[in-house]
Each structure stands twice: as structure tokens, then as C-alpha cells.
Write a protein that holds these residues in place. Structure first.
Motif, PDB file in Angstrom:
ATOM      1  N   LEU A   1      -6.345  -0.780   1.493  1.00  0.00           N
ATOM      2  CA  LEU A   1      -7.374  -0.218   2.378  1.00  0.00           C
ATOM      3  C   LEU A   1      -7.998  -1.321   3.245  1.00  0.00           C
ATOM      4  N   ASP A   2      -8.666  -0.871   4.323  1.00  0.00           N
ATOM      5  CA  ASP A   2      -9.251  -1.815   5.294  1.00  0.00           C
ATOM      6  C   ASP A   2     -10.089  -2.908   4.642  1.00  0.00           C
ATOM      7  N   ASP A   3     -10.795  -2.552   3.565  1.00  0.00           N
ATOM      8  CA  ASP A   3     -11.730  -3.533   2.978  1.00  0.00           C
ATOM      9  C   ASP A   3     -11.093  -4.372   1.868  1.00  0.00           C
ATOM     10  N   ALA A   4      -9.775  -4.320   1.743  1.00  0.00           N
ATOM     11  CA  ALA A   4      -9.115  -5.072   0.663  1.00  0.00           C
ATOM     12  C   ALA A   4      -9.289  -6.566   0.878  1.00  0.00           C
ATOM     13  N   ALA A   5      -9.300  -7.335  -0.218  1.00  0.00           N
ATOM     14  CA  ALA A   5      -9.225  -8.798  -0.113  1.00  0.00           C
ATOM     15  C   ALA A   5      -7.777  -9.116   0.243  1.00  0.00           C
ATOM     16  N   LEU A   6      -7.570  -9.702   1.411  1.00  0.00           N
ATOM     17  CA  LEU A   6      -6.208  -9.847   1.939  1.00  0.00           C
ATOM     18  C   LEU A   6      -5.300 -10.638   0.993  1.00  0.00           C
ATOM     19  N   ASP A   7      -5.808 -11.749   0.462  1.00  0.00           N
ATOM     20  CA  ASP A   7      -4.936 -12.579  -0.389  1.00  0.00           C
ATOM     21  C   ASP A   7      -4.509 -11.830  -1.648  1.00  0.00           C
TER      22      ASP A   7
ATOM     23  N   ILE B   1      -3.946   0.273  -5.964  1.00  0.00           N
ATOM     24  CA  ILE B   1      -4.938   0.396  -4.901  1.00  0.00           C
ATOM     25  C   ILE B   1      -5.628  -0.957  -4.735  1.00  0.00           C
ATOM     26  N   CYS B   2      -5.633  -1.451  -3.492  1.00  0.00           N
ATOM     27  CA  CYS B   2      -6.342  -2.693  -3.197  1.00  0.00           C
ATOM     28  C   CYS B   2      -7.550  -2.377  -2.338  1.00  0.00           C
ATOM     29  N   THR B   3      -8.721  -2.621  -2.855  1.00  0.00           N
ATOM     30  CA  THR B   3      -9.965  -2.372  -2.142  1.00  0.00           C
ATOM     31  C   THR B   3     -11.060  -3.175  -2.837  1.00  0.00           C
ATOM     32  N   GLN B   4     -12.154  -3.458  -2.107  1.00  0.00           N
ATOM     33  CA  GLN B   4     -13.281  -4.126  -2.767  1.00  0.00           C
ATOM     34  C   GLN B   4     -14.384  -3.133  -3.077  1.00  0.00           C
ATOM     35  N   SER B   5     -14.129  -1.854  -2.737  1.00  0.00           N
ATOM     36  CA  SER B   5     -15.161  -0.845  -2.955  1.00  0.00           C
ATOM     37  C   SER B   5     -14.951  -0.152  -4.293  1.00  0.00           C
ATOM     38  N   LEU B   6     -15.976  -0.142  -5.095  1.00  0.00           N
ATOM     39  CA  LEU B   6     -15.884   0.525  -6.395  1.00  0.00           C
ATOM     40  C   LEU B   6     -15.656   2.024  -6.202  1.00  0.00           C
ATOM     41  N   ALA B   7     -16.312   2.584  -5.179  1.00  0.00           N
ATOM     42  CA  ALA B   7     -16.171   4.030  -4.951  1.00  0.00           C
ATOM     43  C   ALA B   7     -14.729   4.373  -4.590  1.00  0.00           C
ATOM     44  N   GLN B   8     -14.115   3.556  -3.724  1.00  0.00           N
ATOM     45  CA  GLN B   8     -12.723   3.822  -3.328  1.00  0.00           C
ATOM     46  C   GLN B   8     -11.782   3.603  -4.513  1.00  0.00           C
ATOM     47  N   ALA B   9     -12.014   2.522  -5.249  1.00  0.00           N
ATOM     48  CA  ALA B   9     -11.152   2.238  -6.408  1.00  0.00           C
ATOM     49  C   ALA B   9     -11.199   3.413  -7.371  1.00  0.00           C
ATOM     50  N   THR B  10     -12.392   3.942  -7.587  1.00  0.00           N
ATOM     51  CA  THR B  10     -12.559   5.065  -8.512  1.00  0.00           C
ATOM     52  C   THR B  10     -11.853   6.308  -7.983  1.00  0.00           C
ATOM     53  N   ARG B  11     -12.022   6.555  -6.699  1.00  0.00           N
ATOM     54  CA  ARG B  11     -11.405   7.735  -6.104  1.00  0.00           C
ATOM     55  C   ARG B  11      -9.877   7.665  -6.215  1.00  0.00           C
ATOM     56  N   PHE B  12      -9.304   6.516  -5.903  1.00  0.00           N
ATOM     57  CA  PHE B  12      -7.835   6.394  -5.968  1.00  0.00           C
ATOM     58  C   PHE B  12      -7.347   6.379  -7.416  1.00  0.00           C
ATOM     59  N   ARG B  13      -8.097   5.736  -8.274  1.00  0.00           N
ATOM     60  CA  ARG B  13      -7.702   5.683  -9.682  1.00  0.00           C
ATOM     61  C   ARG B  13      -7.599   7.102 -10.224  1.00  0.00           C
ATOM     62  N   ARG B  14      -8.539   7.947  -9.773  1.00  0.00           N
ATOM     63  CA  ARG B  14      -8.500   9.338 -10.241  1.00  0.00           C
ATOM     64  C   ARG B  14      -7.472  10.165  -9.493  1.00  0.00           C
ATOM     65  N   GLY B  15      -7.288   9.871  -8.213  1.00  0.00           N
ATOM     66  CA  GLY B  15      -6.484  10.768  -7.366  1.00  0.00           C
ATOM     67  C   GLY B  15      -5.002  10.446  -7.316  1.00  0.00           C
ATOM     68  N   LEU B  16      -4.629   9.238  -7.668  1.00  0.00           N
ATOM     69  CA  LEU B  16      -3.204   8.865  -7.591  1.00  0.00           C
ATOM     70  C   LEU B  16      -2.420   9.555  -8.702  1.00  0.00           C
ATOM     71  N   GLN B  17      -1.332  10.202  -8.318  1.00  0.00           N
ATOM     72  CA  GLN B  17      -0.518  10.923  -9.301  1.00  0.00           C
ATOM     73  C   GLN B  17       0.496   9.957  -9.905  1.00  0.00           C
ATOM     74  N   ALA B  18       0.086   9.297 -10.961  1.00  0.00           N
ATOM     75  CA  ALA B  18       0.955   8.306 -11.606  1.00  0.00           C
ATOM     76  C   ALA B  18       0.481   8.105 -13.038  1.00  0.00           C
ATOM     77  N   GLY B  19       1.397   7.669 -13.875  1.00  0.00           N
ATOM     78  CA  GLY B  19       1.038   7.418 -15.271  1.00  0.00           C
ATOM     79  C   GLY B  19       0.253   6.125 -15.443  1.00  0.00           C
ATOM     80  N   MET B  20       0.403   5.207 -14.472  1.00  0.00           N
ATOM     81  CA  MET B  20      -0.308   3.934 -14.541  1.00  0.00           C
ATOM     82  C   MET B  20      -0.870   3.598 -13.163  1.00  0.00           C
ATOM     83  N   VAL B  21      -2.129   3.196 -13.122  1.00  0.00           N
ATOM     84  CA  VAL B  21      -2.761   2.855 -11.846  1.00  0.00           C
ATOM     85  C   VAL B  21      -3.311   1.439 -11.943  1.00  0.00           C
ATOM     86  N   MET B  22      -2.961   0.621 -10.953  1.00  0.00           N
ATOM     87  CA  MET B  22      -3.414  -0.766 -10.966  1.00  0.00           C
ATOM     88  C   MET B  22      -4.414  -0.971  -9.821  1.00  0.00           C
ATOM     89  N   VAL B  23      -5.572  -1.524 -10.134  1.00  0.00           N
ATOM     90  CA  VAL B  23      -6.593  -1.786  -9.126  1.00  0.00           C
ATOM     91  C   VAL B  23      -6.567  -3.278  -8.797  1.00  0.00           C
TER      92      VAL B  23
END
Ligand code: UN1
Length: 477
Positions: A256-262, A411-433
Motif C-alpha cells: 500500500l501507499d504508506d508501506a515502508a519501502l525497504d 500486506i505491507c503497510t504502516q497503518s494498523l487499521a489497514q493491516a487489520t483490514r487486510f489480515r481479516r479480508g485476505l482469503q488465505a490460510g496464512m497472512v503475513m504483515v
């Protein structure tokens, strides 16, 4: 080196011996594997069925000690076994040693896990009766594994199978008999009674039907390609087997736009290209929102171009070869297809001539991929990454979930809200933030959703579900 089958505690050769070729150097023959016949697979199943009676009632202390011994030996020999792994499979020495350590830790984990027995004692709804619910061993398990994790995947199936009191017939992928035999040899000296663990090497087409349908086999645990998995599922389900399948992935990594690039670039490079992209958890779809797309792409390309491709055993190699000619051809065919489909090949995708004759290619990045392109849908299982542009976060989530697979997602983001949303919304058995989609721990459940997996998950405490069956006893005192 000659690799033999282990049947009922005896090492058995064969009339047919298949060479084990080092993919980093085709002139280097690692050894020859005795190809088991279907008849030998039946002998192994008979031995396992015979051993089951006593092993299923063995003391958990005995099992714990055996597994502990196996785990300790694997870890102690990490450099030697890691070298063998890198030599026959082509992942780098560092990755090979890491995988061996992981395999040892898995055995040590199940040595402990079996000492945490499950059971319930309950009142009945009827007077004078009590109920006891226990976990029982399942029986004879056929374990069929792929070449890409030649010791860790066998370990995470064999260790819990044995810990929970089952007997095993293990068929590794033909490309990696060295690690399979090394593991079998360690198991053969661990104190396991004859027949509890058996190794048969050979072609899936020849041994698969016996291993998946023999009436003495109770359950089948398979990791490998989707096509083979579906075939096994059909045969095994018709024959009434308990099934555990781990198949492919086309794992999204969302930036996402706010991800830490490195962090995002590191996750993409590791996830897409380490182990030559030959992981079912590889990050093969990198979905990047508009605001960071150009910046991310150029940093991702730069980092990828700095990767050193070469012989897996050389210390400065980052990316080893494809495992064999078939896989390399497939990778290069997809590179050509991506260009035909109109994706933009920004780097890599070329055959590399190195000092040794191996199956080397430069990691490929396709930018501006459309979600309907085959390169963005099929599991390639090589160092080929597709990058898709998302208009916004909603679009990114929709693109991520637009796949028949559902193994892992990032999901790469620095926002807790976005991380939470993707962690919940991604259809996968394992989600990495903010982490690569590949590279997992051994003490927690592993497995996917949708077309990636079927049956109970593996590893950690989750393995108990597949490798035991519950028994409910009604007791009138
Ligand atoms: C990992 O990413 O650490 O075949 C393990 C595979 C998976 C294992 C991945 N079953 O690639």
C-alpha cells in the motif's frame, strides 16, 4: 552413493537405479536411487500394517525419546545434510542448512507434543454411565512429498505421524532421494521397531496407485502440484482414505501507499525469488497501489538485479538453479507467454551461462500485469514475479482475492487499521504483515484455503487433527 529403499527394517536395492543430478552442475552425479516396484510398495505397506499393532500401543515416553534422538542428530549434522540438500535440490547452502535445522526442530517439537496428551472424561446424559474421549492413532499413513523442501516437508509429516502412534510409508519426489535416504537412515537407527517407518522411492505414476488405494492404508498426506493432488484425491477418496492435501499457491503480496519501502522490497525479493521461487508460499503476485507503484517497482527491480545467480554451494550465491530441465523450460515458457500476453518484462527471464552447466536463469519481473493474464493466474513455481497496479486499497484487496488459490498472502503497510483490514479480508490460510509470504514457523498451523489445501492443516498442534482419530467410550461403572 547408492540410495536404497527401507522396507520392514531392511535396505533394499532394485533392478533400476535412477541418477540424482546436481542442478547447479549437471556433470555432478550425487548418487543413484533404487527405484522401488509397486510390489515393493505393497511389501512396505504390509510391514507398516503389521507394525501398527504394537507401535500404536507404545509408550509415549518411548516415542518421545526416539523423536528427540532423530531431531538432535539432524541438527547436529546440519552442515553436512544442508550441503547434500543444496547439492541435490539447488537451493543455496544457507537455505539448505536452515531447512535441515527446521526439520530437526520439528522432530524435537513432536517429541514434546506427544507428552501433552489430549483426552476428556465427561458425564453421560444417562445415569450410571461415564464418557471418555481419547485421541487414537489412525493406522498406516502414505506420505508423498515434493522436491522443493526435501527434508522439512517429510519431517513435518513423518514426525507427527510417528508421534501419534501411526506407521508410515514414505515416498519422496524422485529428484531428491539423497535427503530422503539420509532421513530414513537416521530413523532406522533411532530405536523405531521394524516396519514402523518405510521408505519407497520411485515414480508417482507407478507407486502412487498402490500407496493411495491399498486397503491397508488408512490415510494419505500429500504435498505437491495441484494436478497430482487432484488425481490423488480422486483415487484416495474413492478408496475411502482420510486425506490431507497441500497444493499450489499464487500468493499475493499487497504493497500500500504508506508501506515502508525497504520492508516491502525486501519482502518481495525474498518472497518471490528466494529458493529460486520454488515454494508454494512464494509471493508471485505483487499488488501495488498507485501512489507508490513507480517508486516500488524501480526499487524492486534494482534489488533483484543485485541478486547473484549461481552454483548453490558457492557462498556468495543468492539464487540457485531451477531444479531440473522441465522446471526451467516451464519458467522460460511463462516468460515468453507473459510477453505475448502484453505484460512488460522489466528485468530478467534469461538463461544464465555460469561456470558450471546448471539450470540457471535471471529472476524475472513483469510489470503492468492484468489479473486475467495467465502469468498472473497460474502457479509457475520459478523466479517469475508479476506486478499488478491497484487503483486503491479496495481494488488491491479485490485483486489479491481474485485467485483460485488461498495459501498465503502478505500486506505491507504502516497503518494498523489497514493491516487489520487486510489480515481479516485476505482469503488465505496464512497472512503475513510486513513480512514475506514464504518462510513459516514449525510450531503453528500451516495450510491454505480454496484450491490450495484440503483436509486438516499441518504442523504445530494442528497436526493432531489429521494424525489421530477420536474415540468415545461409554463406561457403565
Ligand atoms: C515455507 O514457505 O517456509 O511446498 C514453507 C511448499 C510449502 C512449504 C513452504 N509446502 O513450498
Amino acid at each position: 552413493m547408492r540410495y536404497e529403499n527401507l522396507i520392514d527394517g531392511q535396505w533394499m536395492g532394485s533392478e533400476r537405479w535412477a541418477p540424482n543430478i546436481n542442478p547447479s552442475d549437471l556433470g555432478d552425479v550425487v548418487g543413484y536411487a533404487a527405484m522401488a516396484t509397486p510390489d515393493m510398495a505393497e511389501q512396505a505397506i504390509a510391514a507398516a500394517a503389521h507394525a501398527f499393532g504394537a507401535w500404536s500401543h507404545s509408550a509415549i515416553q518411548q516415542r518421545a525419546e526416539i523423536l528427540e534422538r532423530v531431531g538432535l542428530e539432524i541438527v547436529a549434522r546440519k552442515d553436512e545434510l544442508g550441503r547434500l540438500l543444496a547439492r541435490e535440490e539447488g537451493k543455496t547452502l544457507r537455505e539448505g542448512v536452515g531447512e535441515v535445522v527446521r526439520a530437526g526442530q520439528i522432530f524435537k517439537y513432536y517429541a514434546q507434543e506427544i507428552l501433552r496428551p489430549h483426552g476428556q472424561h465427561l458425564p453421560s446424559v444417562r445415569p450410571g454411565i461415564e464418557i471418555e474421549v481419547t485421541s487414537e492413532p489412525v493406522g498406516v499413513i502414505s506420505i508423498i512429498t515434493p522436491w522443493n523442501f526435501p527434508i522439512a516437508i517429510p519431517a513435518w509429516k513423518i514426525a507427527p505421524a510417528l508421534a501419534f502412534g501411526n506407521c508410515v510409508v514414505f515416498k519422496p519426489a524422485e529428484l531428491v532421494p539423497g535427503c530422503a535416504c539420509a532421513l530414513a537412515e537416521i530413523l532406522s537407527r533411532s530405536g523405531l521397531p521394524h516396519g514402523v517407518f518405510n521408505l519407497v522411492m520411485g515414480h508417482g505414476a507407478e507407486l502412487g496407485p498402490v500407496l493411495t488405494t491399498d486397503p491397508r492404508v488408512t490415510a494419505v498426506s500429500f504435498t505437491g502440484s495441484e494436478a497430482t493432488g487432484r488425481r490423488i484425491a480422486q483415487a484416495a477418496a474413492t478408496a475411502g482414505k482420510r486425506l490431507q492435501l497441500e497444493m499450489g499457491g499464487k500468493n499475493p503480496l499487497v504493497v500500500l501507499d504508506d508501506a515502508a519501502l525497504d520492508i516491502a522490497v525486501d519482502a518481495a525479493v525474498q518472497g518471490a525469488f528466494f529458493s529460486t521461487g520454488q515454494r508454494c508460499t512464494a509471493s508471485s503476485r505483487i499488488i501495488v497501489t498507485d501512489g507508490i507503484y513507480d517508486q516500488f517497482l524501480s526499487a524492486f527491480v534494482g534489488a533483484t538485479q543485485r541478486l547473484r545467480i549461481g552454483h548453490a554451494l558457492e557462498t556468495n550465491t543468492d539464487i540457485g538453479p531451477a531444479v531440473d530441465a522441465t522446471q526451467l523450460d516451464k519458467n522460460l515458457r511463462y516468460v515468453a507467454l507473459g510477453q505475448e500476453e502484453g505484460a512488460r518484462l522489466v528485468t530478467g527471464g534469461e538463461r544464465v551461462r555460469a561456470a558450471t552447466n546448471g539450470y540457471f536463469m535471471t529472476p524475472a519481473i513483469f510489470a503492468d500485469c492484468r489479473p486475467d493474464m495467465q502469468i498472473a493466474r497460474d502457479e509457475i513455481f520459478g523466479p517469475v514475479a508479476t506486478v499488478l497496479r491497484a487503483r486503491d486499497d479496495d481494488h488491491a484487496l479485490a485483486l489479491a482475492n481474485d485467485s483460485g488459490y488461498g495459501l498465503s498472502a502478505g500486506i505491507c503497510t504502516q497503518s494498523l487499521a489497514q493491516a487489520t483490514r487486510f489480515r481479516r479480508g485476505l482469503q488465505a490460510g496464512m497472512v503475513m504483515v510486513n513480512a514475506p509470504t514464504a518462510g513459516v514457523d514449525y510450531h503453528v498451523p500451516f495450510g491454505g484455503t480454496k484450491g490450495s489445501s484440503s483436509g486438516p492443516h499441518e504442523q504445530g498442534w494442528a497436526a493432531r487433527e489429521f494424525f489421530t482419530t477420536s474415540k468415545t467410550a461409554y463406561i457403565r461403572a
